[in-house]
Design a protein around this motif. Structure first.
Motif, PDB file in Angstrom:
ATOM      1  N   LYS A 183      48.522 -19.225  14.342  1.00  0.00           N
ATOM      2  CA  LYS A 183      48.967 -17.996  13.156  1.00  0.00           C
ATOM      3  C   LYS A 183      47.320 -17.103  13.167  1.00  0.00           C
ATOM      4  O   LYS A 183      46.220 -17.671  13.478  1.00  0.00           O
ATOM      5  CB  LYS A 183      48.984 -18.789  11.723  1.00  0.00           C
ATOM      6  N   THR A 184      47.608 -15.933  12.361  1.00  0.00           N
ATOM      7  CA  THR A 184      46.561 -15.095  12.277  1.00  0.00           C
ATOM      8  C   THR A 184      46.048 -15.012  10.915  1.00  0.00           C
ATOM      9  O   THR A 184      45.200 -14.055  10.595  1.00  0.00           O
ATOM     10  CB  THR A 184      46.773 -14.036  12.811  1.00  0.00           C
ATOM     11  N   ASP A 185      46.421 -15.803   9.866  1.00  0.00           N
ATOM     12  CA  ASP A 185      46.007 -15.949   8.695  1.00  0.00           C
ATOM     13  C   ASP A 185      44.506 -16.794   8.668  1.00  0.00           C
ATOM     14  O   ASP A 185      44.279 -17.357   9.475  1.00  0.00           O
ATOM     15  CB  ASP A 185      46.744 -16.439   7.514  1.00  0.00           C
ATOM     16  N   TRP A 186      44.076 -16.521   7.392  1.00  0.00           N
ATOM     17  CA  TRP A 186      42.665 -17.346   7.269  1.00  0.00           C
ATOM     18  C   TRP A 186      42.712 -18.994   7.190  1.00  0.00           C
ATOM     19  O   TRP A 186      43.968 -19.499   6.990  1.00  0.00           O
ATOM     20  CB  TRP A 186      42.097 -17.112   6.091  1.00  0.00           C
ATOM     21  N   PHE A 187      41.948 -19.635   7.977  1.00  0.00           N
ATOM     22  CA  PHE A 187      42.078 -21.123   8.358  1.00  0.00           C
ATOM     23  C   PHE A 187      40.830 -21.574   7.387  1.00  0.00           C
ATOM     24  O   PHE A 187      39.548 -21.352   8.094  1.00  0.00           O
ATOM     25  CB  PHE A 187      42.092 -21.203   9.780  1.00  0.00           C
ATOM     26  N   SER A 246      34.573 -25.708   6.948  1.00  0.00           N
ATOM     27  CA  SER A 246      33.394 -25.928   6.076  1.00  0.00           C
ATOM     28  C   SER A 246      32.280 -24.681   5.979  1.00  0.00           C
ATOM     29  O   SER A 246      32.454 -23.775   7.102  1.00  0.00           O
ATOM     30  CB  SER A 246      32.800 -27.015   6.505  1.00  0.00           C
ATOM     31  N   ALA A 247      31.423 -24.766   5.058  1.00  0.00           N
ATOM     32  CA  ALA A 247      30.286 -23.853   5.119  1.00  0.00           C
ATOM     33  C   ALA A 247      29.622 -23.773   6.425  1.00  0.00           C
ATOM     34  O   ALA A 247      29.360 -22.626   6.732  1.00  0.00           O
ATOM     35  CB  ALA A 247      29.608 -23.822   3.943  1.00  0.00           C
ATOM     36  N   ALA A 248      29.369 -24.907   6.858  1.00  0.00           N
ATOM     37  CA  ALA A 248      28.767 -25.116   8.146  1.00  0.00           C
ATOM     38  C   ALA A 248      29.016 -24.371   9.215  1.00  0.00           C
ATOM     39  O   ALA A 248      28.479 -23.611   9.877  1.00  0.00           O
ATOM     40  CB  ALA A 248      28.294 -26.640   8.532  1.00  0.00           C
ATOM     41  N   THR A 249      30.596 -24.409   9.421  1.00  0.00           N
ATOM     42  CA  THR A 249      31.101 -23.744  10.413  1.00  0.00           C
ATOM     43  C   THR A 249      31.123 -22.436  10.261  1.00  0.00           C
ATOM     44  O   THR A 249      30.781 -21.556  11.429  1.00  0.00           O
ATOM     45  CB  THR A 249      32.631 -24.491  10.740  1.00  0.00           C
ATOM     46  N   ALA A 250      31.303 -21.810   9.102  1.00  0.00           N
ATOM     47  CA  ALA A 250      31.376 -20.500   8.992  1.00  0.00           C
ATOM     48  C   ALA A 250      29.954 -19.990   9.046  1.00  0.00           C
ATOM     49  O   ALA A 250      29.794 -19.037   9.765  1.00  0.00           O
ATOM     50  CB  ALA A 250      31.742 -20.465   7.372  1.00  0.00           C
ATOM     51  N   GLU A 251      28.736 -20.767   8.948  1.00  0.00           N
ATOM     52  CA  GLU A 251      27.529 -20.307   8.895  1.00  0.00           C
ATOM     53  C   GLU A 251      27.181 -20.120  10.533  1.00  0.00           C
ATOM     54  O   GLU A 251      26.531 -19.031  10.825  1.00  0.00           O
ATOM     55  CB  GLU A 251      26.478 -21.156   8.377  1.00  0.00           C
ATOM     56  N   VAL A 252      27.867 -21.117  11.441  1.00  0.00           N
ATOM     57  CA  VAL A 252      27.549 -20.983  12.714  1.00  0.00           C
ATOM     58  C   VAL A 252      28.345 -19.918  13.315  1.00  0.00           C
ATOM     59  O   VAL A 252      27.672 -19.050  14.220  1.00  0.00           O
ATOM     60  CB  VAL A 252      27.782 -22.420  13.390  1.00  0.00           C
ATOM     61  N   VAL A 253      29.459 -19.704  13.008  1.00  0.00           N
ATOM     62  CA  VAL A 253      30.281 -18.811  13.628  1.00  0.00           C
ATOM     63  C   VAL A 253      29.963 -17.247  13.208  1.00  0.00           C
ATOM     64  O   VAL A 253      29.609 -16.270  14.025  1.00  0.00           O
ATOM     65  CB  VAL A 253      31.773 -18.884  13.372  1.00  0.00           C
ATOM     66  N   GLU A 254      29.242 -17.297  11.949  1.00  0.00           N
ATOM     67  CA  GLU A 254      28.843 -16.018  11.685  1.00  0.00           C
ATOM     68  C   GLU A 254      27.440 -15.496  12.543  1.00  0.00           C
ATOM     69  O   GLU A 254      27.476 -14.471  12.860  1.00  0.00           O
ATOM     70  CB  GLU A 254      28.176 -15.844  10.081  1.00  0.00           C
ATOM     71  N   LEU A 261      37.792 -10.824  18.386  1.00  0.00           N
ATOM     72  CA  LEU A 261      39.108 -11.099  17.919  1.00  0.00           C
ATOM     73  C   LEU A 261      38.890 -12.160  16.919  1.00  0.00           C
ATOM     74  O   LEU A 261      39.931 -12.644  16.356  1.00  0.00           O
ATOM     75  CB  LEU A 261      39.941 -11.471  19.031  1.00  0.00           C
ATOM     76  N   LEU A 262      37.489 -12.563  16.538  1.00  0.00           N
ATOM     77  CA  LEU A 262      37.314 -13.787  15.542  1.00  0.00           C
ATOM     78  C   LEU A 262      36.794 -13.129  14.289  1.00  0.00           C
ATOM     79  O   LEU A 262      35.707 -12.328  14.704  1.00  0.00           O
ATOM     80  CB  LEU A 262      36.378 -14.872  16.196  1.00  0.00           C
ATOM     81  N   HIS A 263      37.101 -13.738  13.351  1.00  0.00           N
ATOM     82  CA  HIS A 263      36.667 -13.427  11.958  1.00  0.00           C
ATOM     83  C   HIS A 263      36.192 -14.469  11.227  1.00  0.00           C
ATOM     84  O   HIS A 263      36.896 -15.555  11.384  1.00  0.00           O
ATOM     85  CB  HIS A 263      37.604 -12.420  11.258  1.00  0.00           C
ATOM     86  N   VAL A 264      35.113 -14.043  10.446  1.00  0.00           N
ATOM     87  CA  VAL A 264      34.629 -15.258   9.482  1.00  0.00           C
ATOM     88  C   VAL A 264      34.368 -14.620   8.115  1.00  0.00           C
ATOM     89  O   VAL A 264      34.074 -13.652   7.945  1.00  0.00           O
ATOM     90  CB  VAL A 264      33.291 -15.904  10.099  1.00  0.00           C
ATOM     91  N   ARG A 265      34.570 -15.715   7.051  1.00  0.00           N
ATOM     92  CA  ARG A 265      34.269 -15.325   5.723  1.00  0.00           C
ATOM     93  C   ARG A 265      33.275 -16.474   5.169  1.00  0.00           C
ATOM     94  O   ARG A 265      33.681 -17.721   5.624  1.00  0.00           O
ATOM     95  CB  ARG A 265      35.368 -14.719   4.944  1.00  0.00           C
ATOM     96  N   SER A 266      32.669 -16.273   4.323  1.00  0.00           N
ATOM     97  CA  SER A 266      31.912 -17.213   3.636  1.00  0.00           C
ATOM     98  C   SER A 266      32.408 -17.652   2.204  1.00  0.00           C
ATOM     99  O   SER A 266      32.147 -19.117   1.863  1.00  0.00           O
ATOM    100  CB  SER A 266      30.274 -16.841   3.391  1.00  0.00           C
ATOM    101  N   GLU A 267      32.973 -17.002   1.531  1.00  0.00           N
ATOM    102  CA  GLU A 267      33.400 -17.467   0.081  1.00  0.00           C
ATOM    103  C   GLU A 267      34.923 -16.912   0.287  1.00  0.00           C
ATOM    104  O   GLU A 267      35.399 -15.773   0.049  1.00  0.00           O
ATOM    105  CB  GLU A 267      32.732 -16.694  -1.021  1.00  0.00           C
ATOM    106  N   PRO A 268      35.894 -17.997   0.015  1.00  0.00           N
ATOM    107  CA  PRO A 268      35.750 -19.276   0.783  1.00  0.00           C
ATOM    108  C   PRO A 268      35.593 -19.312   1.881  1.00  0.00           C
ATOM    109  O   PRO A 268      35.882 -18.630   2.815  1.00  0.00           O
ATOM    110  CB  PRO A 268      36.839 -20.148   0.193  1.00  0.00           C
ATOM    111  N   PRO A 269      34.819 -20.188   2.532  1.00  0.00           N
ATOM    112  CA  PRO A 269      34.513 -20.507   4.152  1.00  0.00           C
ATOM    113  C   PRO A 269      35.816 -20.560   4.887  1.00  0.00           C
ATOM    114  O   PRO A 269      36.721 -21.358   4.608  1.00  0.00           O
ATOM    115  CB  PRO A 269      33.640 -21.744   4.274  1.00  0.00           C
TER     116      PRO A 269
END
Length: 438
Positions: free
Chosen positions: A94-98, A101-109, A162-170
């Motif tokens: 799916k294309t909604d937010w998944f 963890s904060a660690a994964t979001a940090e690395v992807v960012e 095509l890849l998006h990331v957010r930190s809050e909430p991760p």
């Protein structure tokens, strides 16, 4: 008194020699503290930690804490564990937010930032191409090359945009349901940073952390020296050091094509895939090492420079101020044929790490200067001891000074001679009494 003065001069000269030798760095004493080594397995490779312990450090407890922190990273970012956070996101269609963890979001960012800066030379969505070229977890059949159509099909399903990331909430989100992410080119560096933070929290100030060749150092060794990290000679099936790097309060990561590759019909195919072409890189760098504050950043940038190559990569590293050294395969360099590995450093790297030639030349010059100075001091002390002469210096001392009429200091003096002799005798008597008391 004279004998006492000669002895003092001799001791001062001898003491000066000892001081110079000690300051030069010859340490004969054994440090009270010794390095503690901890090691284990993680991320499909090994980790090693060397540290100067504090009084309250218990090695077994610290080892367990290290293993626990690294296990958390594995559970979040492994592509080999089907139940990891990243594996579950890759299967998510799916294309909604998944949520992650904060660690994964940090690395992807961090990954997306470098992807943007490098024009897509670094791209963590390259996993379909990694699998297609037999370097991923989905099989290792390297007997044949992928077809052109399969390469183009895989390229259609990748793209860091095509890849998006957010930190809050991760959380992560993908525009294409088939998009998959592989963090292997940045996660080891992040793991090094995680363990470094753990050691900082524990109060350990001097350490070296290494995971699969990516390293970070802080402080110094027990004898006060910096930790020395070796850049491996990029030769298959041979383990040797190409360059030694003194590392302090910084990180270094290396990406190379000389360990993980396969050959078909005499041609080598590297595990470093260029996301822009869908194929393994073919240019000349054998490896690239990068020094940065964060090991996560150094890890990703080293891969980026391997993809960009020795010219575009060098220019990009210079533009962004990265300290990097390229080790380039022997071969043709324009009209010239080079038979040995060529080193090419960015200006930032040259400022941080002295070249062996310059270091050796500076050391030789210093040793010669030290030897001349020590020999001069020894000769002066020998002269004082055996000739009973005062040291006057090269200009003859005060007796050689003259006034504007050409008279010596003694000739120009208006004090009666008998008064001078009387003052001199009184001074000698005072000095002799003082020496007797000591």
């Amino acid at each position: 008194m004279l004998a006492n003065s000669r002895l003092r001069c001799h001791l001062v000269c001898f003491g000066m020699m000892l001081l110079l030798v000690e300051s030069f760095g010859v340490r004969g004493s054994v440090a009270a503290e010794e390095l503690v080594s901890l090691s284990g397995e993680t991320m499909g490779t090994t980790y090693n930690v060397r540290l100067v312990p504090t009084a309250d450090v218990v090695s077994e407890t610290l080892q367990q804490s290290i293993d626990d922190r690294l296990e958390v990273v594995n559970l979040a970012m492994s592509t080999w564990d089907p139940e990891s956070e990243l594996s579950r996101f890759n299967r998510y269609e799916k294309t909604d937010w998944f949520p992650v963890s904060a660690a994964t979001a940090e690395v992807v960012e961090q990954a997306n930032t470098i992807s943007e800066q490098s024009g897509g030379a670094f791209d963590v969505t390259v996993m379909p191409l990694v699998n297609l070229w037999h370097f991923g977890p989905e099989g290792q059949d390297r007997a044949k090359l992928p077809s052109e159509s399969s390469i183009e099909s895989a390229r259609a399903s990748i793209g860091y945009q095509l890849l998006h990331v957010r930190s809050e909430p991760p959380a992560l989100r993908k525009d294409n349901p088939s998009l998959t992410v592989d963090l292997s080119a940045i996660a080891k560096g992040y793991g090094v940073d995680v363990i470094a933070r753990l050691l900082d929290e524990t109060g350990i100030e001097n350490y070296l952390v290494e995971i699969g060749g990516e390293v970070r150092s802080c402080g110094v060794k027990p004898n006060g020296d910096r930790f020395i990290v070796g850049i491996e000679k990029p030769t298959p099936f041979v383990r040797a050091v190409q360059r030694k790097v003194p590392l302090q309060n910084s990180s270094m990561a290396t990406s190379g094509d000389y360990r993980n590759f396969f050959e078909i019909d005499g041609k080598r195919y590297s595990h470093t895939i260029d996301p822009r072409t869908g194929r393994p890189v073919e240019h000349s760098p054998a490896s690239v090492s990068v020094i940065a504050q964060s090991c996560m950043e150094a890890d990703a940038v080293a891969t980026t420079l391997m993809v960009l190559g020795p010219d575009a990569g060098y220019n990009w590293a210079e533009e962004h101020g990265y300290a990097a050294i390229f080790l380039i395969h022997p071969g043709e360099r324009g009209a010239e044929v080079v038979s040995e590995i060529v080193e090419r450093e960015t200006s930032a790297f040259s400022q941080l790490v002295p070249t062996p030639e310059n270091s050796s030349s500076a050391m030789t010059t210093w040793l010669i200067s030290l030897g001349v100075f020590v020999a001069f001091m020894v000769l002066m002390s020998v002269g004082v001891i055996f000739s009973n002469r005062r040291i006057q210096g090269s200009c003859g001392g005060l007796a050689g000074l003259r006034d504007e009429h050409g008279q010596t200091m003694c000739q120009a003096c208006t004090t009666p001679r008998e008064d001078c002799e009387k003052a001199l005798l009184e001074g000698m008597q005072s000095d002799s009494n003082s020496a007797d008391v000591n």
